[in-house]
Design an enzyme around this catalytic site. Sequence first.
Site, PDB file in Angstrom:
ATOM      1  N   GLU A  63      37.423  34.022  36.447  1.00  0.00           N
ATOM      2  CA  GLU A  63      38.516  33.450  35.294  1.00  0.00           C
ATOM      3  C   GLU A  63      38.363  31.842  35.277  1.00  0.00           C
ATOM      4  OE1 GLU A  63      43.462  34.028  35.514  1.00  0.00           O
ATOM      5  OE2 GLU A  63      41.952  35.566  36.628  1.00  0.00           O
ATOM      6  N   GLU A  87      46.161  33.959  47.284  1.00  0.00           N
ATOM      7  CA  GLU A  87      46.738  34.183  45.438  1.00  0.00           C
ATOM      8  C   GLU A  87      48.223  34.801  46.208  1.00  0.00           C
ATOM      9  OE1 GLU A  87      46.102  36.100  41.382  1.00  0.00           O
ATOM     10  OE2 GLU A  87      44.446  36.376  42.877  1.00  0.00           O
TER      11      GLU A  87
END
Length: 691
Positions: A329, A590
Amino acid sequence: GVCEAWINGQRVGDTHLVPGWTDYRKRVYTHSFEVAELLRGGENRLGAVLGQGWYAGFFGPFQHKGYYGNDSWFSCVLEIHFKDGSSQTVCSDETWTWQNGPLLEADLLMGETYDARLEIDGWCDPECEGGEAHPVYMVNGETQLPECIEPHPGVPVRTIAELPAQSVAEPQPGVYVFDLAQNMVGVVQLKVDVPAGTEIVLKHGEMLNEDGTVYTENLRYAKATDRYIAKGGGTETWTPRFTFHGFRYVEVHGLPEHRARRPEVGGQLSDTRLPTLDTVTGVVWMSNVEETATFECSDPKVNRLFENIRWGFRGNYLEVPTDCPQRDERLGWTGDTQMFIRSASYLADIRPFFKKWLVDLHDAQHPDGGYPDVAPFMGTLSHGQAAWSDAGIICPYILWQQYNDLSFVRPWWNQMKAFMASICKEGNRHNDQTEPTYGDWLNIDSPTPNPLIGLAYRAYDARLMQEMAQALGELNDAVLFAEEAKRSRALFRNELFDGEAVAVKTQTAAALAIVMELVEGADLEAAKQTLVNCVEGNNGYLTTGFIGTGYLCPALTKAGRSDLAVQLLLNEDYPSWLYEVNNGATTIWERWNSWTEENGFGDVGMNSFNHYAFGSVCEWMFESLAGIKPGAPGFQTLEVAPCLTDRFEFVKASYNSIQGPVSMHWKRDGAGFEVELETPVPATVRLPYLI
């Protein structure tokens, strides 16, 4: 692509991943270096090593390869100024040649493969004639050229630290796992003395599996694997140059086994002699901003939390403000960026970094005015998402407030106004429930309606635009946005309330209403009470996601309940910041449940252990717990209101503002507190009731 320039066998500069990441269809940056000391009388040789980089390699979560183009391209200009006043210019052109070297593969996500047996000694020395040279390919009309080629406006990526391995284990025969004791971003320096042809494989990861091997499932399709093939003949040192990884642990395969046989146990292999720790060293990369803050308190776990926030910042401020640095990502997500920017502005002087990224952001703006989900933009994502696209307003505003610099606002003013026009239309993505939005991303079973979030940001943006318009002297715009702020606040109030009662009872909804100053009077008191009820009703724990977390502690402080904010900071059970610390985190996770004692690893499809969004509590730690906050743009004055609490013996923080050093140190002293403030500017000091 990415490149390193060389002159006469010497590398030019100390930067990594030049020229950096942009939307290459619109602009490519140049970098300039002083190279006089590398030149010599007579013949000189100028060369470069190329990698795919963001341009032609893999990037993003959708297995994009060659999103911008299929091949790396390179150009340079060497300007030579002689002592007699004359000059000479050497440009890359059709007379140049290329040849293959030891760098077999180089990809930011997949990793790098280097065969040292293929090295050409002195390949960039004028005397070297080794290697088969081929004519270069010249850019032709079929290659899309950028609209603009200009100097890089920000700070380049550099090595900022080296982390020696702290331990090494052998979870499986011949498999060695090195622990750097810190989740970091960069590459490994490998040091070995092995026979020629030995292939050493380095796998990178943030956590360990139960069997002690490196956990890589959360990387998705990113291989994050480097390979080195030794040339033999003595000690060899190698550091990858055109890849980077997010990792704490390095799993090494291919080292010759170091085992001793003991006859007394039947000649079985035993007493493993592990490789030396200096076999692996972590080389930390980051966009080279100047760090500006310190924080220390009497609770070592909170100190570790601050270090986790700092290391998350370091790892994700690499060329663009990424969401995460390890998996497939590593995008410039705008929501994460705007939620963390105020915290980042304390941690470092981020002006040059954002001078560059705001160009990326506006290059990616949609023709209808919407700002993108990520910048530089990827075609598979969208524009105009509430709390993500608002980065186009909030980031310039925070930079103006922190540094009193309107150059972050003025060049983009018309584009910022275009964005406001797009979100103030009815039926837009910002406040239309029919449109998919991210909402309060990763909240804990406490979703806040998307239309409410969109209206909150719409009203907040309008107020910030009003303030910036006044500072710019755009008085008509100031009036326009004052009216829009009033209109949007009324729309927000209608969504939040059902008559006189609060209808949306989530921590995030109440926190937005309070911190963004969207309600007043009795409505404000009702929002404050709702926030307190939501926190106390959850046993003093949070339920917020990416949007609500950064506003939660500031909202409680504004509601007069700093005690609850301190409690949130000090909570140690799931979900909390210190739960991560207690479970070995060295960066911010996260998800609140990225790993739990009950269930182990969280959702493998989206589970980063270095993701700074929830680290936005850092803002509150400086502005409220320590009490350092600007009273006017650029810290021309200070507002000092520390949370004096007996939950800490002391709190000490410093910030190197553009006006000079600011520091606060408060500590318990018998039945009271002693407060010491250093300030270069006038300060208003408010000492609250003890909590």
